[in-house]
Scaffold this motif. Structure first.
Motif, PDB file in Angstrom:
ATOM      1  N   ASN A  96       0.814  -1.227   0.000  1.00 38.45           N
ATOM      2  CA  ASN A  96       0.000   0.000   0.000  1.00 38.45           C
ATOM      3  C   ASN A  96       0.842   1.269   0.000  1.00 38.45           C
ATOM      4  OD1 ASN A  96      -1.600  -2.057   2.146  1.00 38.45           O
ATOM      5  ND2 ASN A  96      -2.821  -1.283   0.431  1.00 38.45           N
ATOM      6  N   CYS A  97       2.068   1.184  -0.568  1.00 38.41           N
ATOM      7  CA  CYS A  97       2.990   2.319  -0.492  1.00 38.41           C
ATOM      8  C   CYS A  97       2.593   3.488  -1.381  1.00 38.41           C
ATOM      9  CB  CYS A  97       4.407   1.867  -0.839  1.00 38.41           C
ATOM     10  SG  CYS A  97       4.602   1.313  -2.540  1.00 38.41           S
ATOM     11  N   LEU A  98       1.550   3.335  -2.212  1.00 40.31           N
ATOM     12  CA  LEU A  98       1.078   4.460  -3.013  1.00 40.31           C
ATOM     13  C   LEU A  98       0.104   5.338  -2.235  1.00 40.31           C
ATOM     14  CD1 LEU A  98       0.542   2.903  -6.575  1.00 40.31           C
ATOM     15  CD2 LEU A  98       2.551   4.074  -5.651  1.00 40.31           C
ATOM     16  N   GLY A  99      -0.449   4.797  -1.152  1.00 37.40           N
ATOM     17  CA  GLY A  99      -1.331   5.600  -0.328  1.00 37.40           C
ATOM     18  C   GLY A  99      -2.662   5.935  -0.956  1.00 37.40           C
ATOM     19  N   THR A 100      -3.132   5.095  -1.874  1.00 38.97           N
ATOM     20  CA  THR A 100      -4.368   5.383  -2.612  1.00 38.97           C
ATOM     21  C   THR A 100      -5.617   4.893  -1.904  1.00 38.97           C
ATOM     22  OG1 THR A 100      -4.047   3.323  -3.851  1.00 38.97           O
ATOM     23  CG2 THR A 100      -3.219   5.362  -4.849  1.00 38.97           C
ATOM     24  N   GLY A 101      -5.455   4.227  -0.756  1.00 35.31           N
ATOM     25  CA  GLY A 101      -6.608   3.722  -0.030  1.00 35.31           C
ATOM     26  C   GLY A 101      -6.961   2.294  -0.360  1.00 35.31           C
ATOM     27  N   ASP A 102      -6.261   1.713  -1.331  1.00 38.66           N
ATOM     28  CA  ASP A 102      -6.474   0.314  -1.678  1.00 38.66           C
ATOM     29  C   ASP A 102      -5.130  -0.326  -2.008  1.00 38.66           C
ATOM     30  OD1 ASP A 102      -5.803   0.784  -4.477  1.00 38.66           O
ATOM     31  OD2 ASP A 102      -7.793   1.676  -4.687  1.00 38.66           O
ATOM     32  N   SER A 103      -5.171  -1.609  -2.361  1.00 38.53           N
ATOM     33  CA  SER A 103      -3.931  -2.331  -2.646  1.00 38.53           C
ATOM     34  C   SER A 103      -3.724  -2.571  -4.134  1.00 38.53           C
ATOM     35  CB  SER A 103      -3.933  -3.680  -1.909  1.00 38.53           C
ATOM     36  OG  SER A 103      -5.068  -4.453  -2.307  1.00 38.53           O
ATOM     37  N   GLN A 104      -4.473  -1.844  -4.970  1.00 44.05           N
ATOM     38  CA  GLN A 104      -4.426  -2.059  -6.412  1.00 44.05           C
ATOM     39  C   GLN A 104      -3.239  -1.339  -7.063  1.00 44.05           C
ATOM     40  OE1 GLN A 104      -6.645  -4.219  -7.906  1.00 44.05           O
ATOM     41  NE2 GLN A 104      -7.191  -4.544  -5.755  1.00 44.05           N
TER      42      GLN A 104
END
Length: 600
Positions: free
Chosen positions: A94-102
């Protein structure tokens, strides 16, 4: 020791014995007179990082800051000129911090960070991400298995969270990440640490993990820290007076304290006593320091030659490297020697080409530096090779070293783009095309004006160089009428003279091919042929073939002819085929027959 301003490189395990090398003496000759040299900073190109090739040119032009990170350099974050934050890539932990794991190949906006000017960013190996804003706020997200996000839990941070425990009324100015621990530097020169602490990298005096930010004191108590950096499991700090402290894992000597024992609290590097350090940088298990005199020191792991000492022996204490950088034939020439004044000046320039920047990253074994004259050197692990001595590159910045040679090809710092008002000659010419404010000539085509500059046309085109002679009537005109070519074609031609580019559909490119043939512009003629080749279809193939024959474009003619033969049934059913000149139609049928096009 004099007080001096200190800054730090962002970020930076392996075990082997080490024996420190002697520090070579630095010769200080009397400088001969030198001619002044003016050098300008080079623009940074994010296109050197493969991940950014996913973005279009318009989106790239909006980028103000950027960072490529992750265990395989598969994640990226960038901030636009409007202070919008975007992320894209693999999204590990989740290192993009987008709220999901996609994962995402298309940039996603982090609305939570919109409008917050970013001053510092770092990333760990999980990876986890730390971000400090201009207002002094600290945000974190990503991997949190060791509480490296500082929120008191070990839950993954799927979105940016504000880290505030023990940091109320503290303004964060810099952040640094190790593999799974975190550091933050305040405006007042205090260091806070948290996360994984198996080797003492949090500096608490123990080895228990630290779930929330805790101020690092002990030997740093009452001192003002100006820069921080992290190795995988070690931490470094440089003070405002140039002293350097290290703590955490030291199995390879990366703390530079003269032994390989772990340090649970900050320990001063006694070997650098008397030197004023301006910048520190940490690799995976090695460290670099740059002094105010432009001297470079290295210590720690050296398995890949990342210390630049010429061997692979670890160093437990700082070693002065590049002391003999480009010394040439040896000692400074004696008075009365046969070396010329010019050679002497050049030798002096090499001698005084001090180092102004060092670079390393906790996830790589690569080192780099830049000199005052703009020369960039690299050493250590470079695309699988072990470079044991600093190697002079053709790069203009240390960032390019990590883009092209580091493994993984991550950024060693938050990259800031230089969007200033400076334009190159080519950019200036492009900007002034069809500009009424600066033009001294107009072409009138189909009742529309195109504004140009006589000097540019004379420089770029032989046709105009001949036209604007005193015995040509056009030389005295302010407006020149053009009736043999259409407006799109003639405008595209003039724009080509300013930009070297052509942007026309294939059908209009035929008219431009006619113009290029008339004006003897061979390069333009080739560009037109390329455009036509890329735009050929069953519907326009025979028209394009006819144009190629008419304008004596042999290569294009052959290409169009083969296309027509390969799609003969479809081509012969188009209107263009039956509207063609009778003689050319006969010639095509005969030529196609010789190629066996009509055999069953």
């Amino acid at each position: 020791m004099e007080r001096c301003f200190s800054v730090s490189g962002d970020s930076g395990g392996l075990t082997a014995p080490a024996s420190p090398s002697p520090v070579p003496p630095v010769l200080t000759p009397t400088p001969p007179p030198r001619r002044a040299r003016v050098r300008y900073p080079a623009m940074v190109d994010v296109g050197k990082w493969p991940l950014f090739t996913l973005l279009g040119a318009q989106e790239v032009s909006r980028i103000r800051q950027a960072c490529v990170f992750g265990t395989s350099a598969n994640e990226a974050i960038y901030i636009t000129q409007d202070d919008e934050v975007f992320v894209f890539g693999l999204n590990c932990s989740n290192c993009l911090g987008t709220g999901d794991s996609q994962s995402t190949m298309v940039p996603k906006k982090l609305d939570f960070l919109r409008g917050k000017k970013v001053v510092s960013l770092s990333y760990g190996s999980g990876p986890h991400v730390l971000l400090a804003t201009e207002g002094g706020e600290l945000f974190a997200w990503g991997h949190n298995g060791y509480s490296q996000l500082g929120n008191g839990t070990t839950n993954q941070g799927v979105s940016p969270i504000l880290v505030s425990t023990n940091l109320q009324n503290k303004k964060i100015t810099q952040v640094a990440c190790g593999s799974h621990h975190s550091l933050a530097l305040t405006h007042d020169g205090e260091v806070f640490a948290w996360g994984y602490n198996n080797c003492g990298q949090v500096g608490s005096g123990a080895t228990a993990n630290q779930p929330i930010p805790r101020r690092v004191t002990n030997c740093l108590q009452g001192k003002v820290v100006m820069g921080i950096a992290c190795g995988q499991t070690s931490s470094m700090a440089v003070l405002d007076n140039g002293e350097v402290f290290g703590w955490g894992y030291n199995g390879n000597g990366q703390l530079g304290v003269g032994n390989n024992g772990n340090q649970l609290t900050p320990c001063r590097l006694a070997a650098l006593q008397g030197l004023c350090v301006l910048q520190i940088a940490s690799g995976y298990a090695h460290s670099l320091a740059l002094t105010d005199e432009g001297l470079l020191y290295a210590w720690g792991a050296n398995t890949y030659g990342q210390l630049g000492t010429g061997n692979k022996s670890n160093q437990l204490s700082p070693v002065h490297i590049m002391a003999e950088k480009e010394r040439g034939e040896g000692e400074w020439p004696a008075v009365g020697s046969k070396r010329t004044r010019e050679n002497t000046e050049e030798a002096w320039h090499r001698e005084t080409d001090r180092i102004v920047e060092i670079a390393a990253c906790h996830s790589t074994h690569t080192s780099a530096c830049k000199t005052q004259s703009g020369q960039v050197y690299m050493w250590g692990q470079c695309r699988g090779q072990s470079i044991l001595l600093p190697h002079l590159t053709h790069f203009s910045c240390t960032d390019d070293v990590f883009a092209c040679f580091a493994t993984p090809s991550v950024m060693w710092r938050l990259l800031s783009m230089e969007h200033d008002d400076f334009l190159t000659v080519a950019q200036s010419l492009r900007k002034e095309f069809d500009s009424p404010e600066t033009a001294d000539l107009k072409f009138s085509v189909d009742g529309k004006y195109i504004h140009v500059h006589k000097a540019v046309l004379k420089i770029r085109c032989e046709h105009f160089r001949s036209m604007f002679q005193s015995h040509w009537t056009e030389d005295m005109k302010e407006v020149i009428e053009i009736d043999q070519f259409s407006y799109p074609v003639y405008r595209s031609f003039l724009e080509f003279l300013y930009t070297d580019n052509v942007d026309l559909p294939p059908e209009d490119a035929i008219g431009l091919l006619d113009l290029a043939t008339s004006y003897c512009e061979n390069r333009l003629k080739r560009l037109c042929q390329h455009i036509i080749k890329r735009g050929i279809t069953v519907e326009n193939a025979f028209s394009l073939l006819s144009a190629a024959v008419r304008y004596d474009a042999e290569d294009l003619e052959e290409f169009c002819f083969k296309f027509c033969v390969n799609h003969l049934t479809e081509v012969t059913q188009t209107a263009a085929f039956w509207q063609i000149d009778g003689n050319m139609l006969k010639e095509f049928i005969c030529r196609a027959s010789r190629c066996g096009a009509f055999k069953n």
